[in-house]
Design an enzyme around this catalytic site. Structure first.
Site, short mmCIF file in Angstrom:
data_model
loop_
_atom_site.label_atom_id
_atom_site.label_comp_id
_atom_site.label_asym_id
_atom_site.label_seq_id
_atom_site.Cartn_x
_atom_site.Cartn_y
_atom_site.Cartn_z
N TYR A 223 -0.22 2.36 -4.12
CA TYR A 223 -0.41 1.29 -5.10
C TYR A 223 -1.24 1.80 -6.28
O TYR A 223 -2.20 2.53 -6.06
CB TYR A 223 -1.15 0.11 -4.47
CG TYR A 223 -0.40 -0.60 -3.37
CD1 TYR A 223 -0.37 -0.10 -2.08
CD2 TYR A 223 0.26 -1.79 -3.62
CE1 TYR A 223 0.31 -0.76 -1.06
CE2 TYR A 223 0.93 -2.47 -2.61
CZ TYR A 223 0.95 -1.94 -1.33
OH TYR A 223 1.61 -2.60 -0.35
N HIS A 231 2.05 -4.29 -7.10
CA HIS A 231 3.11 -3.81 -6.22
C HIS A 231 2.97 -2.31 -6.01
O HIS A 231 2.44 -1.62 -6.87
CB HIS A 231 4.48 -4.08 -6.85
CG HIS A 231 4.84 -5.52 -6.91
ND1 HIS A 231 5.08 -6.26 -5.78
CD2 HIS A 231 4.98 -6.37 -7.94
CE1 HIS A 231 5.37 -7.50 -6.12
NE2 HIS A 231 5.31 -7.60 -7.44
N LYS A 262 11.17 1.03 -5.65
CA LYS A 262 10.06 1.96 -5.53
C LYS A 262 10.63 3.38 -5.55
O LYS A 262 11.81 3.59 -5.28
CB LYS A 262 9.30 1.74 -4.21
CG LYS A 262 8.73 0.33 -4.12
CD LYS A 262 7.82 0.18 -2.96
CE LYS A 262 7.58 -1.28 -2.61
NZ LYS A 262 7.40 -2.19 -3.73
#
Lengths: 286, 519
Positions: A223, A231, A262
């Site tokens: 993070y 997020h 991601k």
């Protein structure tokens, strides 16, 4: 000094202030695993203790911010009360404290009640006067004073009791040497742990918040700020430097990373201890 | 470490004033209402204040201690030698789903006591001193009784509202019991003991206890001993073996060849009793198959009450079958019958097509006069051989995969020429039972909404059974999965993975590839 307690080879922090410092000062998140006192029968918000990853605990230990300790258990102490010379004193002290606590609570609630009664005194007096008038008797309503606070009784069962979260008695804590693998702390020297730890530390030193990544099928989630408000950017997968990686694993990791927006990072440790990060990206060829 | 000498911050015992103040504490969890998480910290004040607010609320919640009225606490004492917790004051509502009695005392298992402590329902004492949650974790949890991982799964499920009991081997029927189809009987008698369906009058029951009743009376314990001493015949899923098994149970059948059924069944009362008995049982198909052959329908008069049958005269029923105070008479039911079945059955197009197809390709075997002439299976089979004209082909070492008389449908043929037979999860699992595996079933989990009718001494069939695993463990092998599902019977097995306090569940389900054949 932050105290990390081991239990069955896992690391727990029980002290509220320690938990807070770990997160706010040291950017270590951990996982809350206990029931939340305010609302214990749900799993959305949990409470103390905080369970730490072996890597998280080791970082705090290595930076000299925490000590790893182990409390003796009742099994190892045995149940023989006579063995403990301080035992009768402890119980007496506890009972005395409890009684004092009760008396104090009694006093306080009597006080509170008096304040409430005083604030309502006018209304009570009015009410009484009205009653007397209604009965049609000319008696003086002030004969009976409103003073009833002195006879107030707090029933014993209404006393409030604390069920403490953290240990209350001082015990002979045993300090655990985390440099050597033992039953209490089995990680030191384990190949996988060493690799994961190196990567964890490197990411942490770069200023990231790093948490466990199992919910995305990785080793860590990375993070940019406190996970409470940000997020994760990366899913870290740790691989030993020479180990072959199957293409299928890369595809599934890349696919998953893309789907959850991601970036997948393949991380390995070089001989020199430097970390090599490789990111995966789908490339469309047209 | 000088810091340790001063009272460490946070070793927090609340003052009486704080304790009293806790009475008016909020009991709701504040909803996070700060909107979506942000992508990246940009150093803006807005982000900073949001984070600050979030953290403030978080720490407020975490800082709260458990404070409970003394009157609503149940006192209990930890007994490390026995690994149990003994209640010192009467149990609360939790006693409905937790705890057990031992030597006239109410006790709790360590996981139950710890959970109740965490919920603020229990005050736990050890050596007359109260234990904090931390001390309770460190003392009550141990790999010998209940490990940390198991407790984490236990408390997770409990917090979700499930009823969770430790799994015991004694609660599941043994393979032997299962083989005899005892479990369903056992369960139906055990569970619905008081509301068993009306059975035949006691006089009839006394007269001749049926073998199947005997099997009901067998305690499962007995059967287990049985199982322990003699190795039971291998269980396999083939229908033949199952019928054999039920034959053994209803031993009458073996003794009564089909030809003499008439004689036996002419004793009407027995037949009727049998009928009632089978009706009152849970439906076990193999059992029913066998029982069906016990009735000779030629001697039992079942009137045709169909609308197409003009004359229905019901004779006076046998007085022996009726309760004493009931009188019956002969009746002409035809006027009543005429009012029946007035409505035309309406079929969907699909059903109509199916009927059409059936009328074209299927016909009742009983329409065949030659077949009806056969009195035994042997004769029938001989007839079939004769008809197929394959008598000589079938006697050769190599026989055709599909014989013309077998191919009733595409599906049948497909089945016949299958090289690989599909395997079921429970197949051959019985043989694997002797191999010990690391993985064991830990908990029986019951649905929360059954709580009102739940009985902890007779919990019945769980919703799932739970196996607890570490996250770094391997996914269980097929062998282990088979073993566990066999142990669990028809209750699904779910695996709980604990990863540093995060709990995930997974399970294996049997999957049958659909065969796209009509019909």
């Amino acid at each position: 000094m932050i105290r990390i307690y081991t239990l069955e080879g896992k690391a727990f922090v029980w002290n509220y202030t320690d938990v807070r410092r770990i997160r706010e000062e040291h950017r270590i998140v951990g996982v809350l695993v206990g029931a939340l006192p305010r609302k214990p029968r749900q799993n959305v918000r949990l409470g103390l203790p905080l369970e730490l990853l072996p890597e998280e605990a080791r970082l705090l230990l290595e930076k000299g911010l925490a000590t790893l300790v182990k409390n003796p258990t009742s099994q190892s102490l045995g149940d023989d009360r006579s063995q403990d010379p301080l035992f009768p004193g402890k119980v007496a002290a506890y009972e005395k404290e409890l009684e004092e606590n009760y008396q104090e609570q009694l006093r306080l609630s009597a006080e509170q009640r008096k304040i409430v009664l005083d604030s309502l005194a006018d209304r009570i007096a009015q009410g009484r006067a009205k009653k007397w008038q209604q009965k049609g008797e000319g008696g003086d309503p002030l004969v009976q004073p409103v003073e009833s606070g002195s006879s107030f009784v707090l029933p014993r069962e209404s006393m409030m009791i604390q069920l403490p979260t953290e240990q209350t008695q001082r015990t002979e804590e045993e300090e655990v040497n985390w440099h050597v693998a033992s039953q209490l702390w089995p990680y030191a020297g384990q190949e996988n742990h060493e690799m994961r730890y190196c990567i964890f530390r490197d990411l942490w030193e770069r200023g990231y918040y790093v948490t466990t990544g199992s919910k995305f099928g990785g080793d860590f989630l990375i993070y940019p700020g406190d996970p409470m408000r940000f997020h994760a950017h990366y899913i870290a997968l740790c691989f030993s430097k020479d180990a072959p990686i199957s293409l299928c694993d890369i595809i599934s990791a890349g696919r998953l990373g893309t789907n959850v927006k991601k970036t997948v990072l393949l991380c390995s440790v070089d001989q020199g201890g430097t970390i090599a990060y490789t990111s995966l990206q789908w490339s469309g060829m047209q | 470490m000088e810091a340790e000498e001063e009272p460490p911050a946070g070793r927090r015992l609340l003052s009486p004033a704080e304790l009293l103040a806790a009475r008016t504490r909020d009991h709701k969890i504040p909803q996070r209402s700060l909107g979506q998480k942000d992508f990246i910290p940009d150093g803006s004040e807005e982000q900073e204040s949001k984070l600050h607010q979030c953290r403030k609320e978080h720490w407020q919640l975490l800082e709260e201690e458990r404070v409970v009225r003394l009157g609503s606490l149940v006192k209990a004492e930890w007994k490390p030698q026995e690994s149990i917790v003994e209640l010192k004051s009467p149990a609360g509502k939790f006693w409905h789903t937790m705890g057990f009695a031992q030597h006239g005392k109410q006790c709790l298992l360590p996981e139950e006591a710890l959970y109740l402590l965490e919920c603020g329902s229990l005050q736990l004492f050890y050596k007359d001193l109260p234990l904090s949650v931390q001390e309770a974790y460190e003392n009550l949890l141990s790999p010998k009784s209940v490990s940390l991982l198991k407790y984490q799964v236990y408390s997770h499920l409990k917090r979700l509202g499930y009823i969770v009991l430790r799994f015991h081997f004694s609660t599941i029927p043994t393979p032997y019991e299962r083989q005899l189809n005892l479990d369903s009987h056992y369960q139906s008698t055990e569970r619905g003991g008081h509301k068993r369906r009306r059975s035949s009058s006691p006089r009839l029951q006394d007269k001749k206890p049926k073998p199947s009743e005997k099997s009901q009376e067998w305690s499962p314990k007995k059967a287990k001993i049985h199982h322990g001493n003699s190795s039971p015949p291998a269980l396999d899923g083939s229908p033949k073996a199952r019928i054999k098994a039920s034959d053994a149970k209803t031993e009458n059948i073996e003794l009564v060849p089909s030809s003499s059924v008439t004689k036996e069944c002419s004793e009407l009362p027995t037949c009727v009793q049998d009928y009632k008995e089978t009706r009152s049982k849970t439906v076990g198909e193999s059992h029913n198959d066998v029982c069906a052959s016990r009735w000779n329908f030629t001697s039992i008069d079942f009137p045709n009450m169909g609308a197409d049958y003009p004359q229905v005269f019901l004779p006076e029923p046998d007085k022996r079958l009726l309760p004493e105070n009931i009188t019956a008479r002969a009746i002409d039911a035809s006027p009543w019958c005429r009012r029946l079945n007035q409505k035309h059955e309406r079929l969907t197009r699909k059903e109509q097509e199916q009927l059409k197809w059936e009328s074209r390709y299927k016909r009742s075997i009983n329409e065949d006069v030659e077949v009806r002439r056969c009195t035994t299976w042997q004769e029938y089979k001989a007839l079939l051989r004769e008809r197929s004209g394959l008598a000589d082909l079938c006697t050769q070492p190599v026989t055709p995969l599909v014989k013309p008389n077998q191919g009733l449908s595409t599906a049948d043929i497909l089945q016949q020429i299958n090289v690989f037979q599909p395997s079921h999860l429970l197949e051959e699992a019985f043989q694997l039972q002797n191999h010990s595996s690391q993985l064991k079933i830990d908990f029986d989990v019951y649905h929360a909404d059954e709580a009102s009718i739940f009985k902890k001494n007779d919990p019945g069939k769980p919703y799932v059974r739970m196996c607890v695993q570490r996250f770094d463990e391997q996914v269980p092998s097929l062998k282990v999965v088979k073993q566990l599902s066999y142990q669990s019977g028809d209750v699904p097995v779910v695996f709980a993975l604990v990863d540093n306090g995060n709990i995930a569940f997974f399970s294996f389900k049997e999957f049958k590839l659909p065969t796209d054949v009509y019909p």
